[in-house]
Design an enzyme around this catalytic site. Sequence first.
Site, PDB file in Angstrom:
ATOM      1  CE1 TYR A  56      10.169 -11.389 -10.930  1.00 37.02           C
ATOM      2  CE2 TYR A  56       8.703 -12.879 -12.272  1.00 37.02           C
ATOM      3  CZ  TYR A  56      10.001 -12.566 -11.757  1.00 37.02           C
ATOM      4  OH  TYR A  56      10.947 -13.458 -11.962  1.00 37.02           O
ATOM      5  NE  ARG A  57       4.852  -5.062  -4.047  1.00 41.07           N
ATOM      6  CZ  ARG A  57       4.277  -5.800  -3.187  1.00 41.07           C
ATOM      7  NH1 ARG A  57       3.190  -5.943  -2.976  1.00 41.07           N
ATOM      8  NH2 ARG A  57       5.212  -6.091  -2.051  1.00 41.07           N
TER       9      ARG A  57
END
Length: 543
Positions: free
Chosen positions: A472-473
């Site tokens: 979930y950059r």
Amino acid sequence: MLSPSSHLAILVLLLSVSLAASASLDENFAQCLSFYSDKAAPFYASIYTPKNASFTNILESSAQNLRYLVPSAPKPELIFTPLTDSHVQVAVTCSKKLGIHLRIRSGGHDYEGLSYVSEVEAPFIIVDLSKLRAINVDIKDNSAWIQAGATIGEVYYRIYEKSSVHGFPAGLCTSLGVGGHITGGAYGSMMRKYGLGADNVLDAKLVDANGQILDREAMGEDLFWAIRGGGGASFGILLWWKIKLVPVPENVTVFTVTRSLEQDATKIVHRWQEVAPYIDEDLFIRVIIQPATVGNKTERTITTSYNAQFLGGADRLLQVMKENFPELGLTRKDCLETSWIKSVLYIAGYPNDTPPEVLLQGKSTFKNYFKAKSDFVREPIPETGLQGLWQRLLEEDSPLMIWNPYGGMMSKFSESDIPFPHRNGTLYKIQYLSLWQDGDKNATKHIDWIRKLYNYMTPYVSKFPREAYVNYRDLDLGMNKKNYTSYIQATSWGNMYFKDNFNRLVKIKTKVDPDDVFRHEQSIPPLPVSSMKLKDKKSKTWE
């Protein structure tokens, strides 16, 4: 008579002269590909530039976050779609030779668009692996070799095609490209039973910074450790994974039960925090939280949807729920008994009558303008904290939160077994999302909202470090500077994604890619050579 090395030097010199006289980057790149290839290949047909009519379609084909497709977003000079593993090798060699920065895309799900946009370096090209999607399932060996451009949905289908009692514990979203998905960990609805996708990898093949193809034996155990959870595009280009298949029952049960604030949602969610991480490991109950309108009125409430998969029949599920989580009020009518492959479709949000063959299309059901963040929770959030959270969700147009339970097998791995460190003691993971449809007009408003929400949650989530999920950059956590990756700077986000594993990742990066060929806004940094030598004198652990 010239020596072989002299011949090579003359060839490289001729290539340099030829490329210098060429008219454009794409022509230079194509010439270089042909020069370094062992045999003639249709490279030009695999190179797309803005001059090609299909360029925009290819660029947008798998990009999930529309924020990074707006006109103002940087665009690649070209997109290369390799047809063979050797094409990927020469792409690395030629990007180095020509000094072109490359981005690698398998499924396009990077939350900050890092697989198809470079905010810090130009020019750049995209190596798009979407045509490398072979899947070879071996039921007798309980394994499969899967190519990086395949989607996880295709993998699930090809396993199902061979056996109804085998599966693989990976993503809930079926359009995820397996190349990037597994490099970040790959969680799914069977994680509490079998761990992550990355926990179930037996071998791999990747192209390293020298353009060589390495399998597990050739790359060594350090690099093999790093690519299973250390995040994508830092150590090489993943070509293949060899995955371990896991047993699944003939009958799987799924359900979705929704409760609003008016139906005691706050108390039920609070109880879920105490139950979901400790309940039977065959049961995965996630909570999807969002505002909804009340009837025909304009006022909104908060709904909490308990979306679950149970590896077993409905009767046993009902008994488990009655003993552990009666507060939800699950009934037999809520339960749907089905096959494992159909449960995959159900959890992914497909209608119940959808045939499994839809998974072969590899199409995303989720394309939006969005900003996302993540957290890990180690102590139940009190009801007062939940009430404050609901108030903030009601202030935003289209927010979404997804809470995924941990525990079970996830607690049995140590934090250092692979780079993914979020293990024992983690109750659940939170994904925060703000979604919108009006392009970049009001993007700032939505991004500001989610940042404020993230600040509000600080007292209730993990600390020292505040953990985050690398897949979930989130560039809010920190970024590498243009043309320079600082170890000190990178610790700001590296410790959040990897905890103590970050230091080992840096050591491995320094060894296998000291020139930082594979880099992006949050790639693992190599240490400067001088720092490495100094450290070597002090400690043999760097060997």
